[in-house]
Write a protein that holds these residues in place. Sequence first.
Motif, mmCIF file in Angstrom:
data_model
loop_
_atom_site.group_PDB
_atom_site.id
_atom_site.type_symbol
_atom_site.label_atom_id
_atom_site.label_comp_id
_atom_site.label_asym_id
_atom_site.label_seq_id
_atom_site.Cartn_x
_atom_site.Cartn_y
_atom_site.Cartn_z
ATOM 1 N N LEU A 146 0.855 -1.179 0.000
ATOM 2 C CA LEU A 146 0.000 0.000 0.000
ATOM 3 C C LEU A 146 0.896 1.235 0.000
ATOM 4 C CD1 LEU A 146 -1.767 -2.342 1.192
ATOM 5 C CD2 LEU A 146 -2.993 -0.592 2.473
ATOM 6 N N TYR A 147 0.676 2.128 -0.966
ATOM 7 C CA TYR A 147 1.495 3.334 -1.081
ATOM 8 C C TYR A 147 0.627 4.570 -0.932
ATOM 9 C CZ TYR A 147 4.937 0.131 -3.052
ATOM 10 O OH TYR A 147 5.804 -0.912 -3.241
ATOM 11 N N GLY A 148 0.926 5.380 0.090
ATOM 12 C CA GLY A 148 0.237 6.656 0.270
ATOM 13 C C GLY A 148 1.277 7.690 0.627
ATOM 14 N N THR A 149 1.023 8.477 1.668
ATOM 15 C CA THR A 149 2.055 9.380 2.165
ATOM 16 C C THR A 149 3.197 8.547 2.743
ATOM 17 O OG1 THR A 149 0.303 10.914 2.754
ATOM 18 C CG2 THR A 149 2.474 11.351 3.676
ATOM 19 N N THR A 150 2.821 7.453 3.386
ATOM 20 C CA THR A 150 3.795 6.448 3.802
ATOM 21 C C THR A 150 3.444 5.159 3.067
ATOM 22 O OG1 THR A 150 2.429 5.830 5.686
ATOM 23 C CG2 THR A 150 4.140 7.477 6.070
ATOM 24 N N ALA A 168 -2.094 4.169 7.592
ATOM 25 C CA ALA A 168 -2.748 5.360 8.140
ATOM 26 C C ALA A 168 -2.734 6.477 7.096
ATOM 27 C CB ALA A 168 -2.022 5.818 9.401
ATOM 28 N N VAL A 169 -3.862 7.160 6.957
ATOM 29 C CA VAL A 169 -3.965 8.222 5.945
ATOM 30 C C VAL A 169 -4.762 9.400 6.478
ATOM 31 C CG1 VAL A 169 -3.764 6.804 3.860
ATOM 32 C CG2 VAL A 169 -5.974 7.025 4.985
ATOM 33 N N LYS A 170 -4.453 10.566 5.961
ATOM 34 C CA LYS A 170 -5.279 11.725 6.238
ATOM 35 C C LYS A 170 -6.376 11.792 5.179
ATOM 36 C CE LYS A 170 -3.943 15.607 7.822
ATOM 37 N NZ LYS A 170 -4.534 15.484 9.169
ATOM 38 N N LYS A 171 -7.413 12.531 5.486
ATOM 39 C CA LYS A 171 -8.532 12.665 4.557
ATOM 40 C C LYS A 171 -8.047 13.138 3.181
ATOM 41 C CE LYS A 171 -13.015 14.908 4.044
ATOM 42 N NZ LYS A 171 -14.029 15.773 4.674
ATOM 43 N N ASN A 172 -8.624 12.555 2.136
ATOM 44 C CA ASN A 172 -8.351 12.874 0.729
ATOM 45 C C ASN A 172 -6.999 12.385 0.213
ATOM 46 O OD1 ASN A 172 -10.838 14.098 0.320
ATOM 47 N ND2 ASN A 172 -10.092 16.081 1.052
#
Lengths: 200, 111
Positions: A146-150, A168-172
């Motif tokens: 899974l790739y997001g901000t982290t 863990a992710v922030k909204k949007n």
Amino acid sequence: MDLQPNKIDGIFLPITNKRISASEWNQLVGSCMAFITEAGLTPDASDNEQFLNAFKKIAAGLELVGANTNLSNLTATGEARFTTKANTDLANVTNTGKSTAAGWAMPSGTHVNLTLGASGSTYTAPADGWFNVDFIATNANGFIALYGTTAISATANSGRYGLAVSLAVKKNTVISILYGNGSAESFKFIYAVGSESEAN
Amino acid sequence: MFLGYQNNKIVLTDNTREELENTPCMTFDKIEETDVNYTLYNGEYLTDEEVLVKQKEARKKKLLAELDALDLKCIRALRAIQAGNGTAEDTSKLEALEAQAEEIRKELRDL
């Protein structure tokens, strides 16, 4: 007193985007009188300097008129008022307050079930929270990332085919998920406690 | 069947356009209707024909690996026979392994 809209002697009042009404003015005057009384001073409505100081204290929201630097001379009422207001640095948050704030950032029991699309698909976080995948590999080459901000990833091996990952992710935040040699047993977005109200 | 695309790649399918449009957390560059059946196979959406090709490729890869494994199993018996120390047991073992290999080679030819 030379009053400007929302501003007194360079200090912005905690009222924004509107002029002070007569009733709000009276409320502020009442608050100032209470502060002055708590500080053990004699209320004097004609003492502009005394009022301006009280306004500054209210605007800053930090201390009471007459408190010494150690705050050792606060009245019981003044102490209660002081300790129930967080300052802008959150330096005076109580342990209960800290625990509450920490709890807001934890996973709640509220979630929305999702469908895992093709590998490389992207997903947008509806609120602050976690993307969570329970993945079952079909062989030892199974993997999910899974790739997001982290980012987080897991790979199967001959003794482990069940892979569970959370990001863990922030909204949007838009995340992408890559996987191979397996499929999702469950895929969901878990709302943070502080974001539960955003769940439909 | 309706196909949901991201970056010109099919990433999700559903029975109706509305179901795709209302998929939580996902947005699509375009949605298309099709009569072709698509299946999620190892992380990608493929037609039935493409799935068949992929399955054959995977089977072929597995059979070739099994042939390699059988070859390894032959080595000890072959070495013994080559050195003149082979026994009847070595010979029957080689015959059994060869029979297994022939079955695999037959399946490979039929793929």
